[in-house]
Write a protein that holds these residues in place. Structure first.
Motif, PDB file in Angstrom:
ATOM      1  N   PRO A 259      54.789  25.170  94.256  1.00 22.53           N
ATOM      2  CA  PRO A 259      53.808  25.057  93.161  1.00 22.53           C
ATOM      3  C   PRO A 259      54.339  24.224  92.001  1.00 22.53           C
ATOM      4  CG  PRO A 259      53.925  27.316  93.939  1.00 22.53           C
ATOM      5  CD  PRO A 259      55.017  26.576  94.640  1.00 22.53           C
ATOM      6  N   GLU A 260      55.644  24.313  91.734  1.00 22.79           N
ATOM      7  CA  GLU A 260      56.217  23.504  90.658  1.00 22.79           C
ATOM      8  C   GLU A 260      56.123  22.023  90.996  1.00 22.79           C
ATOM      9  OE1 GLU A 260      57.613  26.039  92.142  1.00 22.79           O
ATOM     10  OE2 GLU A 260      58.579  27.410  90.726  1.00 22.79           O
TER      11      GLU A 260
ATOM     12  N   PHE B  84      54.082  19.115  89.255  1.00 24.27           N
ATOM     13  CA  PHE B  84      54.771  17.893  88.843  1.00 24.27           C
ATOM     14  C   PHE B  84      53.987  16.664  89.311  1.00 24.27           C
ATOM     15  CE2 PHE B  84      57.731  14.476  89.935  1.00 24.27           C
ATOM     16  CZ  PHE B  84      58.382  14.294  88.729  1.00 24.27           C
TER      17      PHE B  84
ATOM     18  N   TRP C 226      62.534   6.728  90.581  1.00 21.69           N
ATOM     19  CA  TRP C 226      61.118   6.461  90.755  1.00 21.69           C
ATOM     20  C   TRP C 226      60.745   6.246  92.219  1.00 21.69           C
ATOM     21  CZ3 TRP C 226      57.413   7.628  87.704  1.00 21.69           C
ATOM     22  CH2 TRP C 226      57.601   7.640  86.330  1.00 21.69           C
TER      23      TRP C 226
ATOM     24  N   GLU D  70      54.704   4.110  83.354  1.00 22.54           N
ATOM     25  CA  GLU D  70      54.507   3.223  82.216  1.00 22.54           C
ATOM     26  C   GLU D  70      55.593   2.157  82.225  1.00 22.54           C
ATOM     27  OE1 GLU D  70      54.348   3.475  77.337  1.00 22.54           O
ATOM     28  OE2 GLU D  70      54.416   5.287  78.550  1.00 22.54           O
TER      29      GLU D  70
ATOM     30  N   ASN E   5      56.961  -1.062  80.080  1.00 19.75           N
ATOM     31  CA  ASN E   5      56.860  -1.722  78.777  1.00 19.75           C
ATOM     32  C   ASN E   5      57.150  -3.208  78.941  1.00 19.75           C
ATOM     33  OD1 ASN E   5      56.429   0.791  77.526  1.00 19.75           O
ATOM     34  ND2 ASN E   5      58.626   1.190  77.583  1.00 19.75           N
TER      35      ASN E   5
ATOM     36  N   MET F  95      67.089  -6.436  79.698  1.00 18.70           N
ATOM     37  CA  MET F  95      65.836  -6.115  79.010  1.00 18.70           C
ATOM     38  C   MET F  95      64.886  -5.368  79.932  1.00 18.70           C
ATOM     39  SD  MET F  95      65.417  -9.730  77.024  1.00 18.70           S
ATOM     40  CE  MET F  95      64.107  -9.338  75.905  1.00 18.70           C
ATOM     41  N   LEU F  96      64.918  -5.732  81.222  1.00 15.68           N
ATOM     42  CA  LEU F  96      64.010  -5.068  82.158  1.00 15.68           C
ATOM     43  C   LEU F  96      64.372  -3.605  82.376  1.00 15.68           C
ATOM     44  CD1 LEU F  96      63.409  -7.795  84.833  1.00 15.68           C
ATOM     45  CD2 LEU F  96      61.727  -6.736  83.359  1.00 15.68           C
TER      46      LEU F  96
ATOM     47  N   GLY G 165      65.081  -1.615  80.308  1.00 18.32           N
ATOM     48  CA  GLY G 165      64.414  -0.833  79.275  1.00 18.32           C
ATOM     49  C   GLY G 165      62.918  -0.838  79.394  1.00 18.32           C
ATOM     50  N   CYS G 166      62.412  -1.539  80.415  1.00 21.01           N
ATOM     51  CA  CYS G 166      60.959  -1.653  80.557  1.00 21.01           C
ATOM     52  C   CYS G 166      60.332  -0.419  81.157  1.00 21.01           C
ATOM     53  CB  CYS G 166      60.622  -2.847  81.448  1.00 21.01           C
ATOM     54  SG  CYS G 166      60.817  -4.407  80.612  1.00 21.01           S
ATOM     55  N   VAL G 167      61.033   0.222  82.088  1.00 19.14           N
ATOM     56  CA  VAL G 167      60.460   1.318  82.859  1.00 19.14           C
ATOM     57  C   VAL G 167      60.816   2.645  82.194  1.00 19.14           C
ATOM     58  CG1 VAL G 167      60.400   2.436  85.092  1.00 19.14           C
ATOM     59  CG2 VAL G 167      60.656  -0.032  84.941  1.00 19.14           C
ATOM     60  N   ALA G 168      59.795   3.471  82.062  1.00 16.62           N
ATOM     61  CA  ALA G 168      60.025   4.786  81.476  1.00 16.62           C
ATOM     62  C   ALA G 168      60.886   5.626  82.405  1.00 16.62           C
ATOM     63  CB  ALA G 168      58.690   5.477  81.221  1.00 16.62           C
ATOM     64  N   ASP G 169      61.581   6.578  81.847  1.00 19.47           N
ATOM     65  CA  ASP G 169      62.370   7.482  82.660  1.00 19.47           C
ATOM     66  C   ASP G 169      61.476   8.308  83.568  1.00 19.47           C
ATOM     67  OD1 ASP G 169      64.653   6.582  81.468  1.00 19.47           O
ATOM     68  OD2 ASP G 169      64.660   8.134  79.920  1.00 19.47           O
ATOM     69  N   VAL G 170      62.039   8.772  84.671  1.00 12.89           N
ATOM     70  CA  VAL G 170      61.242   9.633  85.559  1.00 12.89           C
ATOM     71  C   VAL G 170      60.885  10.907  84.793  1.00 12.89           C
ATOM     72  CG1 VAL G 170      62.240   8.775  87.689  1.00 12.89           C
ATOM     73  CG2 VAL G 170      63.319  10.672  86.510  1.00 12.89           C
ATOM     74  N   PRO G 171      59.709  11.448  85.080  1.00 13.57           N
ATOM     75  CA  PRO G 171      59.288  12.643  84.335  1.00 13.57           C
ATOM     76  C   PRO G 171      60.232  13.813  84.558  1.00 13.57           C
ATOM     77  CG  PRO G 171      57.471  11.690  85.592  1.00 13.57           C
ATOM     78  CD  PRO G 171      58.706  11.014  86.048  1.00 13.57           C
ATOM     79  N   GLU G 172      60.258  14.653  83.580  1.00 13.91           N
ATOM     80  CA  GLU G 172      61.064  15.868  83.699  1.00 13.91           C
ATOM     81  C   GLU G 172      60.456  16.784  84.763  1.00 13.91           C
ATOM     82  OE1 GLU G 172      63.887  16.922  82.127  1.00 13.91           O
ATOM     83  OE2 GLU G 172      64.023  14.847  81.413  1.00 13.91           O
TER      84      GLU G 172
ATOM     85  N   VAL H 105      59.084  20.061  86.697  1.00 14.32           N
ATOM     86  CA  VAL H 105      58.400  21.289  86.278  1.00 14.32           C
ATOM     87  C   VAL H 105      59.218  22.468  86.790  1.00 14.32           C
ATOM     88  CG1 VAL H 105      56.294  22.655  86.480  1.00 14.32           C
ATOM     89  CG2 VAL H 105      56.159  20.169  86.320  1.00 14.32           C
ATOM     90  N   THR H 106      59.684  23.262  85.893  1.00 15.15           N
ATOM     91  CA  THR H 106      60.583  24.350  86.293  1.00 15.15           C
ATOM     92  C   THR H 106      59.878  25.687  86.441  1.00 15.15           C
ATOM     93  OG1 THR H 106      61.126  24.704  83.975  1.00 15.15           O
ATOM     94  CG2 THR H 106      62.570  23.246  85.221  1.00 15.15           C
ATOM     95  N   GLU H 107      58.685  25.773  85.919  1.00 13.40           N
ATOM     96  CA  GLU H 107      57.975  27.056  85.999  1.00 13.40           C
ATOM     97  C   GLU H 107      56.653  26.851  86.719  1.00 13.40           C
ATOM     98  OE1 GLU H 107      56.454  30.678  83.072  1.00 13.40           O
ATOM     99  OE2 GLU H 107      57.708  29.069  82.306  1.00 13.40           O
ATOM    100  N   ALA H 108      56.458  27.632  87.754  1.00 13.31           N
ATOM    101  CA  ALA H 108      55.234  27.488  88.548  1.00 13.31           C
ATOM    102  C   ALA H 108      54.032  27.967  87.740  1.00 13.31           C
ATOM    103  CB  ALA H 108      55.350  28.303  89.828  1.00 13.31           C
ATOM    104  N   PRO H 109      52.944  27.229  87.818  1.00 11.40           N
ATOM    105  CA  PRO H 109      51.732  27.707  87.136  1.00 11.40           C
ATOM    106  C   PRO H 109      51.226  28.984  87.780  1.00 11.40           C
ATOM    107  CG  PRO H 109      51.251  25.808  88.514  1.00 11.40           C
ATOM    108  CD  PRO H 109      52.734  25.973  88.531  1.00 11.40           C
TER     109      PRO H 109
END
Lengths: 359, 327
Positions: A48-49, A53, A95, A200, A202, B17-18, B20-27, B29-33
């Protein structure tokens, strides 16, 4: 630093910017990426996490044959997976990469059995119903398709999607809190799982960088070209031409012209309001029979009533540029021979008069 | 050399420079909904189970063959249905009890462990019948929910409100507290009432129900008949706690599904017990001076919460003859 040197420096900078911009454009990272992990089990699990995500992303699994994606309560999925070999997708370290590990069932909390008390009944419980599993087919015969999913209960699955060789599910279709289990129906190992993501990037600076590089490079190129040519004759010609056009020198004024008179320091004509302007009939381009119209830049052209001549009693000074211009009002009667000949060319000779009229 | 340095510098700059173009991977999710619906079975799932059960039952009914009751019907349900098929095979034998496929309510538990229960209340089969309460059991995650028993509602009885699929009903144990009596104690007391009759000290603990009234009426009549033949009539009533399941009700009470075995022994001193023609197919052995009627009943007992002013009572029960033996 001369203008030419500055342009050359700008050109060199432009080449650098353009090069960086073009390389960056060629290496521009894509917005849509696909994180992939290889599999070697017939079951893959998204907790589920992990489903949370993935959010709106698409979860896909490739394999051979029919592949089924199912959702269940986590405790039910754990119980089902406890006797099966499965791979769990655990995260997104990069990624383009999904991390995986062998699925481990969460330790269940100890609970009491619902029927712990001893039964006083002497009645034997009915024998269980016969197993629904089918016996294997005889040797030498072609094996029938195996359906490992239907060999056990499917009551725990809440939702199902299926596909041939691949199944894809948008993560948001999986209800909150449910585990997504994807398995091949025939028990064959799955090959890969992927997660389509949008990220995203930039890269808004790349295009402006290229255009700035182009512009500065052009400037530098022009400066560089001009360095190899003697442009002084052309510059002289251009200078002469410019002087001829603008007339900025102290010569060239036509004799007798106003410019010549101004250049010679001629004084401004004085107009006296005390003396009636002498009609300059001969020089008046307009006859007295010409009705004054609004088009006439008449100053002091107070509407003439009853054919009264405008006299010095009038507070209007033809030299006053601030006097209300009433010339717009047509005269009610022709002013033949009237002193309106103040509009005569004699007045026109006064440059201030003319300028006052324009003011 | 300079060109090489410039080229390397330019390329390195671009790559730098590139990065710095790409955002970091998302954090992660540690807690299940939280689960939106915690019941073990949602409506679609329970509908599938009921439908599969009724399909299997219809097939077996058509063939009058209990051996076809394999996947979705098990336990006492098979035993009872087999007896009904046997009775139906006799001339003018009773037809098997109609189990309506259309449900007016289905109750699932929110349990995380096994076994789990699924209960339903059907529509009445006809104007003369009351709704049927059915009980499914899933022993473990790999086995199907099976219909294990059913019982017609007692006329005038009411099934208490049960939790919906958002949380599911609580799967209680037979020793659950917080009730007027634990399920095990309530069953014990009710069976004692059945054994002792209306004069039992436990009669006041339970609301009146037609099940025990019929049992007492039958007992009285058969006892009198046996006495006339200088014989004896004895009811032996036993519970089956291992096969008893308890579901919590919405108001903190409990609904107990208790299988009960009843053996009614009818004997005469000198003579032979004559079995009715319609019951002959269930005779197992040579019936002479003793006939033991074996029943496998299902009693659905409602136990109110401890702080309730209500009285426990049977809301559904069926008395199912499954065999007649000589001892």
């Amino acid at each position: 630093m001369t203008f030419r040197t500055a342009a050359l420096v700008a050109g060199a900078l432009g080449v650098v910017l353009l090069t960086v911009g073009l390389i960056a454009d060629a290496q521009r990272p894509p917005t849509d990426v696909e994180a992939v992990a290889s599999l070697d089990t017939s079951v893959v699990v998204y907790s589920p996490e992990m489903v949370e995500f993935a959010d709106e992303s698409r979860i896909g699994v490739d394999g051979s044959g029919e592949i089924v994606a199912m959702t269940a309560r986590p405790v039910d999925a754990d119980a089902w997976l406890a006797t099966r070999e499965a791979t769990e997708v655990t995260g997104l370290p990069e990624w383009e990469v999904l991390s995986t590990q062998a699925y481990e069932v969460a330790e269940p909390e100890p609970t009491a059995s619902p029927t712990t008390s001893a039964s006083p009944s002497a009645e034997a419980s009915p024998s269980p119903s016969p197993s629904p599993s089918a016996s294997p087919s005889g040797e030498g015969e072609e094996a029938e398709p195996v359906d490992v999913l239907s060999q056990t209960s499917t009551d725990l699955w809440r939702q199902e999607w299926s596909g041939t060789d691949r199944v894809a599910v948008v993560a948001s279709k999986v209800p909150d809190g449910e585990t997504l289990v994807i398995a091949s129906r025939d028990g064959s190992p799955l090959t890969t799982t992927d997660l389509a993501l949008s990220r995203e990037v930039n890269d808004g600076w790349i295009t402006p960088l290229i255009w700035w590089g182009i512009a500065l490079t052009v400037v530098g190129a022009v400066a560089l070209i001009l360095r190899f040519f003697d442009t002084r004759p052309l510059q002289a010609k251009a200078e002469n031409w410019r002087q001829g056009r603008t007339g900025t020198g102290d010569t060239d004024a036509d004799p007798g012209s106003r410019r010549a008179r101004r250049a010679s320091g001629a004084g401004l004509p004085e107009a006296s309001l005390d003396e009636p302007a002498s009609p300059a009939t001969g020089a008046t381009p307009t006859t007295g029979a010409t009705p004054t119209t609004g088009a006439t830049p008449v100053t002091g052209a107070t509407p003439v009533t009853g054919g009264s001549p405008i006299s010095g009693q009038s507070p209007v000074s033809s030299r006053s540029p601030f006097h209300p211009v009433t010339g717009g009002t047509p005269a009610s009667a022709p002013s033949t021979g009237s002193p309106r000949s103040a509009q005569s060319p004699a007045v026109d000779e006064g440059p201030n008069n003319g300028e006052g009229g324009r003011a | 050399m300079n060109r090489r340095i410039i080229a390397i510098g330019t390329g390195a700059s671009a790559l730098l420079m590139l990065t710095g173009c790409v955002a970091d991977v998302p954090e992660p999710v540690t807690e299940a909904p939280a689960l939106e619906q915690e019941a073990a079975l949602l409506e679609a799932q329970s509908d599938r189970i009921v439908e599969a059960t009724m399909a299997e039952l219809a097939l077996a009914d058509e063939e009058a063959d209990a051996d076809l009751l394999t996947d979705r019907i098990g336990g006492d349900a098979v035993t009872v249905r087999k007896a009904q098929y046997t009775l139906a095979s006799a001339d003018d034998g009773p037809t098997p009890v109609v189990l309506p496929a259309e449900m007016q309510a289905v109750y699932s538990v929110g349990a995380d462990t096994w076994p789990r229960t699924l209960a339903s209340v059907s529509q009445p089969a006809d104007e003369d019948s009351t709704p049927v309460v059915m009980l499914w059991i899933q022993d473990d995650v790999d086995t199907d929910y099976q219909l294990r028993g059913w019982a017609h509602m007692i006329p005038g009885a009411t099934i208490p409100a049960m939790a919906g699929t958002t949380s599911g009903a609580e799967q209680l144990t037979v020793d659950a507290d917080g009730l007027l009596a634990t399920p095990e104690e309530a069953i014990s007391n009710y069976l004692e009432l059945l054994r002792e009759g209306e004069d039992s000290e436990f009669a006041e603990q339970f609301t009146a129900d037609s099940y025990r009234e019929q049992l007492f009426a039958s007992r009285e009549a058969l006892t009198e008949t046996a006495n006339d033949a200088e014989g004896e009539y004895v009811d032996t009533i036993e519970s089956d706690i291992d096969s008893t399941y308890v579901m919590g009700t919405a108001d903190g009470g409990a609904l107990v599904f208790a299988p009960v075995s009843v053996k009614s022994s009818f004997s005469v001193d000198d003579g032979i017990v004559e079995i009715a023609g319609a019951q002959q197919p269930l005779v197992d052995g040579d019936i002479e001076d003793v006939a033991v009627y074996e029943y496998r009943d299902l009693i659905v007992l409602h136990i109110p919460a401890a702080d309730s002013d209500d009285t426990a009572g049977v809301v559904a029960a069926d008395h199912n003859l499954i065999r007649i033996t000589d001892s």
